[in-house]
Design a protein around this motif. Structure first.
Motif, PDB file in Angstrom:
ATOM      1  N   PRO A 126      20.313  -1.549   1.290  1.00 30.65           N
ATOM      2  CA  PRO A 126      19.081  -0.784   1.056  1.00 30.65           C
ATOM      3  C   PRO A 126      18.011  -1.585   0.316  1.00 30.65           C
ATOM      4  CG  PRO A 126      21.027   0.501   0.467  1.00 30.65           C
ATOM      5  CD  PRO A 126      21.490  -0.906   0.681  1.00 30.65           C
ATOM      6  N   LYS A 127      18.436  -2.552  -0.500  1.00 29.31           N
ATOM      7  CA  LYS A 127      17.465  -3.348  -1.259  1.00 29.31           C
ATOM      8  C   LYS A 127      16.542  -4.124  -0.322  1.00 29.31           C
ATOM      9  CE  LYS A 127      18.778  -6.974  -3.628  1.00 29.31           C
ATOM     10  NZ  LYS A 127      19.354  -7.860  -4.666  1.00 29.31           N
ATOM     11  N   ILE A 128      17.087  -4.628   0.790  1.00 24.77           N
ATOM     12  CA  ILE A 128      16.273  -5.370   1.740  1.00 24.77           C
ATOM     13  C   ILE A 128      15.345  -4.428   2.498  1.00 24.77           C
ATOM     14  CG2 ILE A 128      16.328  -6.987   3.672  1.00 24.77           C
ATOM     15  CD1 ILE A 128      17.448  -7.983   0.960  1.00 24.77           C
ATOM     16  N   ALA A 129      15.843  -3.239   2.813  1.00 24.73           N
ATOM     17  CA  ALA A 129      14.982  -2.243   3.463  1.00 24.73           C
ATOM     18  C   ALA A 129      13.794  -1.905   2.570  1.00 24.73           C
ATOM     19  CB  ALA A 129      15.791  -0.991   3.787  1.00 24.73           C
ATOM     20  N   VAL A 130      14.052  -1.748   1.270  1.00 24.16           N
ATOM     21  CA  VAL A 130      12.976  -1.467   0.320  1.00 24.16           C
ATOM     22  C   VAL A 130      11.982  -2.620   0.307  1.00 24.16           C
ATOM     23  CG1 VAL A 130      12.438  -1.254  -2.138  1.00 24.16           C
ATOM     24  CG2 VAL A 130      14.287   0.095  -1.154  1.00 24.16           C
ATOM     25  N   LEU A 131      12.486  -3.844   0.307  1.00 25.20           N
ATOM     26  CA  LEU A 131      11.619  -5.020   0.255  1.00 25.20           C
ATOM     27  C   LEU A 131      10.664  -5.044   1.442  1.00 25.20           C
ATOM     28  CD1 LEU A 131      10.939  -7.792  -1.061  1.00 25.20           C
ATOM     29  CD2 LEU A 131      12.638  -8.782   0.472  1.00 25.20           C
ATOM     30  N   TYR A 132      11.192  -4.784   2.636  1.00 28.47           N
ATOM     31  CA  TYR A 132      10.364  -4.893   3.834  1.00 28.47           C
ATOM     32  C   TYR A 132       9.546  -3.644   4.128  1.00 28.47           C
ATOM     33  CZ  TYR A 132      11.835  -9.494   5.353  1.00 28.47           C
ATOM     34  OH  TYR A 132      12.010 -10.859   5.434  1.00 28.47           O
ATOM     35  N   LEU A 133      10.077  -2.469   3.808  1.00 27.70           N
ATOM     36  CA  LEU A 133       9.364  -1.238   4.136  1.00 27.70           C
ATOM     37  C   LEU A 133       8.394  -0.799   3.051  1.00 27.70           C
ATOM     38  CD1 LEU A 133      12.189   0.898   5.790  1.00 27.70           C
ATOM     39  CD2 LEU A 133      10.478  -0.557   6.877  1.00 27.70           C
ATOM     40  N   SER A 134       8.710  -1.115   1.788  1.00 32.99           N
ATOM     41  CA  SER A 134       7.873  -0.637   0.691  1.00 32.99           C
ATOM     42  C   SER A 134       7.030  -1.734   0.048  1.00 32.99           C
ATOM     43  CB  SER A 134       8.743   0.016  -0.393  1.00 32.99           C
ATOM     44  OG  SER A 134       9.375   1.162   0.108  1.00 32.99           O
ATOM     45  N   LEU A 135       7.583  -2.926  -0.076  1.00 34.42           N
ATOM     46  CA  LEU A 135       6.881  -3.990  -0.791  1.00 34.42           C
ATOM     47  C   LEU A 135       6.019  -4.857   0.127  1.00 34.42           C
ATOM     48  CD1 LEU A 135       9.663  -5.118  -3.312  1.00 34.42           C
ATOM     49  CD2 LEU A 135       7.624  -3.758  -3.788  1.00 34.42           C
ATOM     50  N   LEU A 136       6.554  -5.272   1.256  1.00 30.46           N
ATOM     51  CA  LEU A 136       5.809  -6.183   2.130  1.00 30.46           C
ATOM     52  C   LEU A 136       4.450  -5.634   2.571  1.00 30.46           C
ATOM     53  CD1 LEU A 136       7.128  -8.530   4.840  1.00 30.46           C
ATOM     54  CD2 LEU A 136       5.340  -6.910   5.465  1.00 30.46           C
ATOM     55  N   PRO A 137       4.341  -4.347   2.981  1.00 33.38           N
ATOM     56  CA  PRO A 137       3.031  -3.855   3.422  1.00 33.38           C
ATOM     57  C   PRO A 137       1.948  -3.950   2.353  1.00 33.38           C
ATOM     58  CG  PRO A 137       4.766  -2.366   4.123  1.00 33.38           C
ATOM     59  CD  PRO A 137       5.400  -3.338   3.183  1.00 33.38           C
ATOM     60  N   GLN A 138       2.334  -3.959   1.081  1.00 32.28           N
ATOM     61  CA  GLN A 138       1.344  -4.041   0.013  1.00 32.28           C
ATOM     62  C   GLN A 138       0.653  -5.404  -0.034  1.00 32.28           C
ATOM     63  OE1 GLN A 138       2.820  -2.596  -3.799  1.00 32.28           O
ATOM     64  NE2 GLN A 138       4.502  -1.612  -2.733  1.00 32.28           N
ATOM     65  N   PHE A 139       1.273  -6.408   0.555  1.00 34.96           N
ATOM     66  CA  PHE A 139       0.717  -7.754   0.520  1.00 34.96           C
ATOM     67  C   PHE A 139      -0.027  -8.109   1.805  1.00 34.96           C
ATOM     68  CE2 PHE A 139       4.046  -7.651  -2.608  1.00 34.96           C
ATOM     69  CZ  PHE A 139       3.542  -8.397  -3.656  1.00 34.96           C
ATOM     70  N   ILE A 140      -0.109  -7.155   2.720  1.00 32.13           N
ATOM     71  CA  ILE A 140      -0.857  -7.364   3.954  1.00 32.13           C
ATOM     72  C   ILE A 140      -2.290  -6.883   3.753  1.00 32.13           C
ATOM     73  CG2 ILE A 140      -1.095  -6.612   6.352  1.00 32.13           C
ATOM     74  CD1 ILE A 140       1.934  -6.525   6.550  1.00 32.13           C
ATOM     75  N   GLN A 141      -3.247  -7.713   4.124  1.00 27.50           N
ATOM     76  CA  GLN A 141      -4.667  -7.399   3.966  1.00 27.50           C
ATOM     77  C   GLN A 141      -5.299  -7.259   5.354  1.00 27.50           C
ATOM     78  OE1 GLN A 141      -5.277 -10.999   1.539  1.00 27.50           O
ATOM     79  NE2 GLN A 141      -5.981  -9.658  -0.108  1.00 27.50           N
ATOM     80  N   PRO A 142      -5.433  -6.023   5.847  1.00 29.19           N
ATOM     81  CA  PRO A 142      -5.977  -5.812   7.203  1.00 29.19           C
ATOM     82  C   PRO A 142      -7.352  -6.442   7.402  1.00 29.19           C
ATOM     83  CG  PRO A 142      -5.014  -3.793   6.341  1.00 29.19           C
ATOM     84  CD  PRO A 142      -5.055  -4.764   5.200  1.00 29.19           C
ATOM     85  N   GLU A 143      -8.156  -6.487   6.338  1.00 29.09           N
ATOM     86  CA  GLU A 143      -9.500  -7.057   6.472  1.00 29.09           C
ATOM     87  C   GLU A 143      -9.468  -8.551   6.793  1.00 29.09           C
ATOM     88  OE1 GLU A 143      -8.399  -7.326   2.112  1.00 29.09           O
ATOM     89  OE2 GLU A 143      -8.205  -5.887   3.756  1.00 29.09           O
TER      90      GLU A 143
END
Length: 212
Positions: A126-143
């Motif tokens: 579950p820790k890896i799921a949290v990393l990719y589903l919850s943390l990674l999107p925060q570092f993506i900048q759509p602009e």
């Protein structure tokens, strides 16, 4: 494209997560001690495949969904924070056992099974799921454009960090286990340090604002 600042920040988060003992570390230490470094390395390759699976899922749909649906993003964000806090409590609750005390009852397995077990251990982590589903999107900048490419670059950075740390764990497993076995107080310190890191990540995740 991912900014260098975001890439460095995500790499540091990935480092903090991989240094926090969990299913992968427990399995790799136990396997390396009971069956040798080669077995640990083969198991690590399976773990890496699990990372690639999560990265591709994030890159080809899950990240886009979370960015498009605010309620889904926030639900996973809070669920991730709650899970990290639960891990922190599990590390320090009465009777808790340090993940650095590996399971020595593992039987000897063939390379194919070692690889598969490493993959499944990571896939069900579950820790890896949290990393990719919850943390990674925060570092993506759509602009910045190229959301897919950003997800892949961040994922590759996480995989590189995790592979390097876990490879060191595989080669040093016996020494690490022996060192902690002869210093029980350090096992307690390690558990509290683990709980502190997890709690800090949970607070950061809960307070992080969704990037527009």
């Amino acid at each position: 494209m991912v900014s260098y600042g975001n890439l460095a920040a995500f790499a540091l988060v990935a480092l903090g997560m991989v240094l926090t003992p969990g299913p992968n570390m427990i399995y790799l230490i136990g396997r390396s001690i009971t069956q040798g470094r080669l077995a640990g390395f083969i198991s690590l390759l399976g773990v890496v495949l699990g990372f690639v699976f999560y990265m591709l899922c994030a890159a080809f749909g899950l990240t886009a969904l979370l960015l498009a649906v605010p309620l889904a993003y926030e639900a996973i964000q809070w669920a991730g924070a709650a899970y990290l806090l639960w891990l922190a409590w599990s590390a320090i609750r009465p009777g808790a056992r340090s993940p650095l005390q590996p399971d020595r009852s593992l039987r000897h397995d063939r390379p194919g099974r070692l690889f598969a077990m490493g993959f499944l251990t990571n896939l069900l982590n579950p820790k890896i799921a949290v990393l990719y589903l919850s943390l990674l999107p925060q570092f993506i900048q759509p602009e910045q454009g190229y959301v897919l490419l950003q997800a892949v670059v961040l994922g590759l950075a996480q995989i590189a960090v995790s592979f390097s740390v876990n490879l060191a764990i595989v080669f040093a497993a016996g020494s690490v286990a022996l060192w902690f076995a002869t210093r029980p107080r350090w096992l307690v310190i390690q558990r509290w340090l683990m709980a502190t890191v997890l709690s800090a990540l949970a607070v950061r995740l809960a307070l992080e604002q969704r990037q527009a």
